[in-house]
Motif scaffolding. Structure first.
Motif, PDB file in Angstrom:
ATOM      1  N   GLY A  77       0.831  -1.197   0.000  1.00 11.80           N
ATOM      2  CA  GLY A  77       0.000   0.000   0.000  1.00 11.80           C
ATOM      3  C   GLY A  77       0.866   1.248   0.000  1.00 11.80           C
ATOM      4  N   ASP A  78       0.269   2.362   0.338  1.00 17.61           N
ATOM      5  CA  ASP A  78       1.013   3.620   0.397  1.00 17.61           C
ATOM      6  C   ASP A  78       1.861   3.657   1.655  1.00 17.61           C
ATOM      7  N   GLY A 140      13.544   0.746   3.136  1.00 14.97           N
ATOM      8  CA  GLY A 140      13.157  -0.602   2.725  1.00 14.97           C
ATOM      9  C   GLY A 140      11.953  -0.596   1.795  1.00 14.97           C
ATOM     10  N   TYR A 141      10.964   0.223   2.130  1.00 17.19           N
ATOM     11  CA  TYR A 141       9.769   0.365   1.298  1.00 17.19           C
ATOM     12  C   TYR A 141      10.160   0.820  -0.113  1.00 17.19           C
ATOM     13  N   ASN A 142      11.021   1.824  -0.199  1.00 18.89           N
ATOM     14  CA  ASN A 142      11.451   2.350  -1.497  1.00 18.89           C
ATOM     15  C   ASN A 142      12.219   1.311  -2.308  1.00 18.89           C
ATOM     16  N   GLU A 143      13.040   0.513  -1.630  1.00 24.02           N
ATOM     17  CA  GLU A 143      13.768  -0.557  -2.327  1.00 24.02           C
ATOM     18  C   GLU A 143      12.780  -1.556  -2.946  1.00 24.02           C
ATOM     19  N   LEU A 144      11.784  -1.949  -2.176  1.00 26.30           N
ATOM     20  CA  LEU A 144      10.781  -2.885  -2.685  1.00 26.30           C
ATOM     21  C   LEU A 144       9.994  -2.294  -3.849  1.00 26.30           C
ATOM     22  N   GLN A 145       9.650  -1.021  -3.757  1.00 25.57           N
ATOM     23  CA  GLN A 145       8.888  -0.383  -4.835  1.00 25.57           C
ATOM     24  C   GLN A 145       9.719  -0.272  -6.111  1.00 25.57           C
TER      25      GLN A 145
END
Length: 157
Positions: A77-78, A140-145
């Motif tokens: 999600g966001d 971590g979120y940015n890496e996954l995105q």
């Protein structure tokens, strides 16, 4: 595109689904229970056996399975929604998927990326709330995105 994303993108772009699958529109299903998206080439589902296990993917399916795990790990999600809930176990699923990727792949840039990203998320998950935790979660979120975007671009630059 920076390293290791360029190398990983090339690795994924060179992947072809194995022959012998049953096509149904955009889906290709195999006898061992794995289903892939024909266009993106990533796994979108797998069947569970009666004993609550899944069949191992074939060597020819592994890269598609890895891509499916990465896309699944990135379905968070966001970021703003994520940080509002901020519960400690929220990264357990992505960490689990990244560990599965690390176990399945022999491609060193991808193995290293998945281990580093899982460590980031694990470190964030083990911190109490605060700026450091938020910064690690966001990284971590940015890496996954980035990885999800790379996979969903399907070979486009």
């Amino acid at each position: 595109m920076e390293s290791p994303y360029k190398e990983i993108k090339d690795y994924f772009d060179n992947y072809e689904l194995p022959s012998g699958g049953k096509e149904d529109g955009r889906l290709i299903s195999y006898e061992n229970g794995y289903t892939f998206d024909k266009e993106t080439k990533f796994m979108i589902g797998r069947e569970w056996n009666e004993n609550e296990t899944v069949n191992e993917p074939t060597e020819e399916q592994k890269i598609g399975v890895i891509m499916g795990f990465l896309v699944d790990a990135a379905e968070l999600g966001d970021f703003e929604d994520m940080t509002e809930t901020n519960y400690n176990e929220q990264m357990s699923h992505p960490i689990s998927r990244l560990n599965q990727v690390s176990e399945l792949t022999d491609f060193e840039p991808l193995k290293e990326w998945s281990q580093e990203t899982a460590s980031l998320l694990d470190e964030a998950q083990n911190l109490d709330s605060g700026d450091e935790r938020q910064a690690l979660l966001e990284e971590g979120y940015n890496e996954l995105q980035k990885m999800k975007s790379l996979i969903n671009k399907n070979g486009e630059d």
